[in-house]
Design an enzyme around this catalytic site. Sequence first.
Site, PDB file in Angstrom:
ATOM      1  N   THR A 124       0.859  -1.203   0.000  1.00  0.00           N
ATOM      2  CA  THR A 124       0.000   0.000   0.000  1.00  0.00           C
ATOM      3  C   THR A 124       0.889   1.245   0.000  1.00  0.00           C
ATOM      4  OG1 THR A 124      -1.823  -1.049   1.129  1.00  0.00           O
ATOM      5  CG2 THR A 124      -1.545   1.297   1.555  1.00  0.00           C
ATOM      6  N   GLY A 178     -10.537  -2.161   3.413  1.00  0.00           N
ATOM      7  CA  GLY A 178      -9.558  -2.063   4.495  1.00  0.00           C
ATOM      8  C   GLY A 178      -9.584  -0.694   5.150  1.00  0.00           C
ATOM      9  N   ASP A 179      -8.488  -0.382   5.822  1.00  0.00           N
ATOM     10  CA  ASP A 179      -8.421   0.876   6.576  1.00  0.00           C
ATOM     11  C   ASP A 179      -8.059   2.078   5.713  1.00  0.00           C
ATOM     12  OD1 ASP A 179      -5.890  -0.404   6.179  1.00  0.00           O
ATOM     13  OD2 ASP A 179      -5.000   1.058   7.543  1.00  0.00           O
ATOM     14  N   GLY A 226      -5.393  -4.097   7.683  1.00  0.00           N
ATOM     15  CA  GLY A 226      -6.344  -3.000   7.831  1.00  0.00           C
ATOM     16  C   GLY A 226      -7.403  -3.178   8.894  1.00  0.00           C
ATOM     17  N   ARG A 247     -14.888  -6.574   0.687  1.00  0.00           N
ATOM     18  CA  ARG A 247     -14.028  -6.175   1.818  1.00  0.00           C
ATOM     19  C   ARG A 247     -13.360  -4.810   1.549  1.00  0.00           C
ATOM     20  NH1 ARG A 247      -8.389  -4.776   2.791  1.00  0.00           N
ATOM     21  NH2 ARG A 247      -7.894  -5.423   4.911  1.00  0.00           N
ATOM     22  N   THR A 268      -0.387   1.565   6.949  1.00  0.00           N
ATOM     23  CA  THR A 268      -0.340   0.389   6.071  1.00  0.00           C
ATOM     24  C   THR A 268      -0.248  -0.851   6.944  1.00  0.00           C
ATOM     25  OG1 THR A 268       0.908  -0.774   4.366  1.00  0.00           O
ATOM     26  CG2 THR A 268       2.175   0.658   5.827  1.00  0.00           C
ATOM     27  N   GLY A 269      -0.814  -1.937   6.470  1.00  0.00           N
ATOM     28  CA  GLY A 269      -0.757  -3.167   7.253  1.00  0.00           C
ATOM     29  C   GLY A 269      -2.098  -3.866   7.249  1.00  0.00           C
TER      30      GLY A 269
HETATM   31  N1  ASP Z   1      -3.967  -1.584   4.888  1.00  0.00           N
HETATM   32  C1  ASP Z   1      -4.311  -2.161   3.625  1.00  0.00           C
HETATM   33  C2  ASP Z   1      -5.621  -2.869   3.749  1.00  0.00           C
HETATM   34  O1  ASP Z   1      -5.866  -3.490   4.768  1.00  0.00           O
HETATM   35  C3  ASP Z   1      -3.299  -3.127   3.107  1.00  0.00           C
HETATM   36  C4  ASP Z   1      -1.874  -2.737   3.252  1.00  0.00           C
HETATM   37  O2  ASP Z   1      -1.541  -1.721   3.838  1.00  0.00           O
HETATM   38  O3  ASP Z   1      -1.032  -3.471   2.774  1.00  0.00           O
HETATM   39  O4  ASP Z   1      -6.378  -2.864   2.807  1.00  0.00           O
END
Ligand code: ASP
Length: 327
Positions: A192, A222-223, A246, A220, A243-244
């Site tokens: 991301t 994410g954050d 979510g 779905r 990022t991560g």
């Molecule tokens: N945070 C993003 C999500 O959950 C994914 C990512 O940051 O890699 O959609």
Amino acid sequence: MRFLTLIGALCVATTPSAYAQDKWTIVIHGGAGEMARGKTSPEQDQALRAGLNAALDAGAGVLAADGSALDAVEAAIKVLEDDPRFNAGRGAVFTWEGRNELDAAIMDGRTRAAGAVAGITRTRNPISLARAVMEKSPHVFLGGEGADRFSIEQGLPQVDPSWFAIPERRKQLERMKADKLSWYDVDLKFGTVGAVAIDADGNVAAATSTGGRTGKRWGRIGDAPVIGAGTYADNRACAVSATGAGEYFIRVGAAHEICARVRMKGETPKQAADAVMAEIGQLGGTGGVIVTGPGGAADWSFNTPGMSRGSASSTGERKVALYGDED
Ligand code: ASP
């Protein structure tokens, strides 16, 4: 009554410039994950750093020419969205059904105006659509087919959905299905992208863009496009992009929580980011955040082995890093 309204309006209008400063800073990320030495080939290492540098050039170029933090974060994100090595725009991960569905958000710390889109499929630069939602619609968050239609109405550049699809990402989906892997196993480098900036007027902005997670389904989200979770900017505190995994960032309200701690507890952006990342870790979540705020410090915090990241400022400092041991 009219007099009181006027006083109120003046108070609101003057708050954002309270932190006016001469220094500008931009911080970017290209995803948190398993970026460990030895797991990343020298070619990947070089290519990721080149991509981050190109995005920093774009964002810093805007700020150095007295542009706004908002323009700078959009410019940086567009470069990363067009770069197939990152999971945003071209190069996004695939859904379970084999499509690319893109999420993005942008926020202006001056007014806390925000725009976000989820599950879009045709806008070349999702971050520009998020900005159009903020500036050209009465709404904050548009999703799916309606957001795609709004994009056409706004005259934003459209592409065939195949533009976003690259073979490596499709292989990740196939591997996930064949080996019954979770997205944590296939999305080793989450990818991301995000940017936060403070301009010479002391205004902050944040932006995040992503394809989400490989194999996501059932619509779905994410954050990244959720204002307050993966993206938040408030001149009174700081600007954050996450990022991560979510789901954890949504549950914690991570980006807003960091800004709230700065504003109400008087923590530095770095202290607040570390505290919120620790909380996410305790819940079992992984990932990272980038932060900047008044004073122009460039900060990040992550609990994964690595996070693609970089920063540039008017003092000439420039950093690009991938691994956890690089600071
Ligand atoms: N945070 C993003 C999500 O959950 C994914 C990512 O940051 O890699 O959609």
